[in-house]
Design a protein around this motif. Sequence first.
Motif, short mmCIF file in Angstrom:
data_model
loop_
_atom_site.label_atom_id
_atom_site.label_comp_id
_atom_site.label_asym_id
_atom_site.label_seq_id
_atom_site.Cartn_x
_atom_site.Cartn_y
_atom_site.Cartn_z
N TRP A 309 0.84 -1.21 0.00
CA TRP A 309 0.00 0.00 0.00
C TRP A 309 0.86 1.24 0.00
CZ3 TRP A 309 -1.50 3.54 4.14
CH2 TRP A 309 -2.63 4.30 3.84
N GLU A 310 1.92 1.24 0.81
CA GLU A 310 2.80 2.38 0.87
C GLU A 310 3.56 2.57 -0.44
OE1 GLU A 310 2.96 4.58 3.11
OE2 GLU A 310 2.27 3.73 5.01
N ARG A 311 4.03 1.49 -1.03
CA ARG A 311 4.76 1.61 -2.30
C ARG A 311 3.86 2.17 -3.39
NH1 ARG A 311 8.92 -2.77 -4.25
NH2 ARG A 311 10.16 -1.46 -2.87
N ASP A 312 2.61 1.73 -3.43
CA ASP A 312 1.67 2.29 -4.40
C ASP A 312 1.51 3.79 -4.19
OD1 ASP A 312 1.28 -0.18 -5.53
OD2 ASP A 312 -0.59 -0.60 -4.45
N ALA A 313 1.49 4.22 -2.93
CA ALA A 313 1.34 5.65 -2.64
C ALA A 313 2.54 6.43 -3.13
CB ALA A 313 1.15 5.86 -1.13
N VAL A 314 3.73 5.90 -2.94
CA VAL A 314 4.94 6.58 -3.42
C VAL A 314 4.90 6.70 -4.94
CG1 VAL A 314 7.45 6.44 -3.60
CG2 VAL A 314 6.33 5.87 -1.45
N ARG A 315 4.46 5.65 -5.61
CA ARG A 315 4.38 5.68 -7.08
C ARG A 315 3.39 6.76 -7.54
NH1 ARG A 315 2.91 0.83 -7.59
NH2 ARG A 315 5.02 -0.02 -7.58
N ARG A 316 2.24 6.81 -6.88
CA ARG A 316 1.25 7.83 -7.26
C ARG A 316 1.79 9.23 -6.98
NH1 ARG A 316 -2.75 3.90 -5.75
NH2 ARG A 316 -2.56 4.47 -3.54
N ALA A 317 2.51 9.39 -5.86
CA ALA A 317 3.09 10.70 -5.54
C ALA A 317 4.09 11.12 -6.61
CB ALA A 317 3.76 10.64 -4.17
N HIS A 318 4.92 10.20 -7.05
CA HIS A 318 5.86 10.50 -8.14
C HIS A 318 5.10 10.95 -9.37
CE1 HIS A 318 9.92 9.62 -6.86
NE2 HIS A 318 9.53 8.49 -6.27
N ASP A 319 4.05 10.21 -9.72
CA ASP A 319 3.29 10.53 -10.95
C ASP A 319 2.65 11.90 -10.83
OD1 ASP A 319 4.02 8.08 -11.97
OD2 ASP A 319 2.11 7.10 -11.51
N LEU A 320 2.08 12.22 -9.66
CA LEU A 320 1.43 13.50 -9.47
C LEU A 320 2.43 14.66 -9.64
CD1 LEU A 320 -0.80 12.55 -6.42
CD2 LEU A 320 -1.66 13.37 -8.61
N LEU A 321 3.62 14.48 -9.08
CA LEU A 321 4.63 15.53 -9.19
C LEU A 321 5.15 15.65 -10.61
CD1 LEU A 321 6.60 14.86 -5.86
CD2 LEU A 321 5.08 16.79 -6.36
N GLU A 322 5.30 14.52 -11.29
CA GLU A 322 5.74 14.54 -12.69
C GLU A 322 4.74 15.26 -13.57
OE1 GLU A 322 8.40 13.50 -14.45
OE2 GLU A 322 9.51 13.02 -12.62
N ASP A 323 3.46 15.00 -13.36
CA ASP A 323 2.40 15.63 -14.15
C ASP A 323 2.47 17.14 -14.01
OD1 ASP A 323 1.51 13.21 -15.02
OD2 ASP A 323 -0.16 13.08 -13.59
N ARG A 324 2.78 17.61 -12.83
CA ARG A 324 2.77 19.05 -12.59
C ARG A 324 4.08 19.75 -13.00
NH1 ARG A 324 -0.89 16.58 -10.25
NH2 ARG A 324 -2.80 17.56 -9.46
N SER A 325 5.09 18.96 -13.23
CA SER A 325 6.37 19.55 -13.68
C SER A 325 6.51 19.54 -15.20
CB SER A 325 7.54 18.80 -13.06
OG SER A 325 7.57 17.46 -13.52
N SER A 326 5.60 18.82 -15.88
CA SER A 326 5.71 18.72 -17.35
C SER A 326 4.94 19.83 -18.03
CB SER A 326 5.18 17.36 -17.80
OG SER A 326 3.82 17.18 -17.42
#
Length: 326
Positions: A309-326
């Motif tokens: 569950w925690e690893r999935d959260a880290v992955r989603r956090a990465h994706d959210l930050l990537e979306d906002r930096s692109s």
Amino acid sequence: MRRAVPLLAVPFLVTLTSALVLVGCGRQSGPPASHGRPASSNDPAFQPLAAYDLPDEDGRTIERARWTLGRECMVRLGFGGLRNLDLDPVPAWPQRPSGTGVLTMAVYTSDDFRYGIQDPKEAERHGYHGAQADYERRHPKRKWTLPQYLALTGEFVGDDPKSVHGHRIPEHGCLGEADRAIYGTSPRDRRNPVLELETRSLQQGMRDPAWKKADQAWSGCMRTAGYHYATPQDAVTGSDRTDQELKARLTGQHRDTTEPSAAERRAAVADARCKQRTGYVPAVHAIDVRIQNRLVTEHRTELDKQLRWERDAVRRAHDLLEDRSS
């Protein structure tokens, strides 16, 4: 290893209306890996359950994503002035502003202080507030207005308004809304087996005869320094210091309560020195490690589920930050 975090805060009215605010700290999923953690069980920093903690970098990713989404939510609720809120580093967890008729107590936790204060120099600087000082070094304090605080946390007490600028405040506030986007559900609404087992290990350890023997040796050392505490936990609570503080206030003496008192620092120094002289930390750490290893074996399925569950959260956090930096 878990760095210092505010584990919970308790806001309460004079009428004793109360609410608990759990401040989550992320963990990563497995299989468990060291991530630079101590490999030797003889190292007091070694904790078997810490293998289920997030590496520091993943924890920072979660924090950045939480506050990035929280900032967007605040702007949506009408706080346009927060559009450029600095998130490098992210702010400390919001504290309710003073003067609102509510007292707040925050509890900080850190693996570095699992067995209490150990370094006399640290004790001299921060008394028993080392975990808080560590956290505040990494997260700048920021003063919030009451509407901002309520919108960020959704922690209502008494007649606090549930809306701001005509918008309904989300459950657990903007930071809670961010957590649901990152974790899929709010960590506050989900039991954390790692935290529970860490607490259980300490509780069971303190009942062990060898742990009690270590307490007795430490207590005898403290008596020679003029203190009468049965356990290190009693020293942290410091009922004698509490009485002194109360008498000082009743006589009109005031001091900066954000800093540890001289009495607290002296007690903490004596505490740390007695732990060193009696070998307290190695003694109780060995018991703690043994119990944690057993608990990990007994609850491995549950722990592995938490890790995923925690690893999935880290992955989603990465994706959210990537979306906002692109």
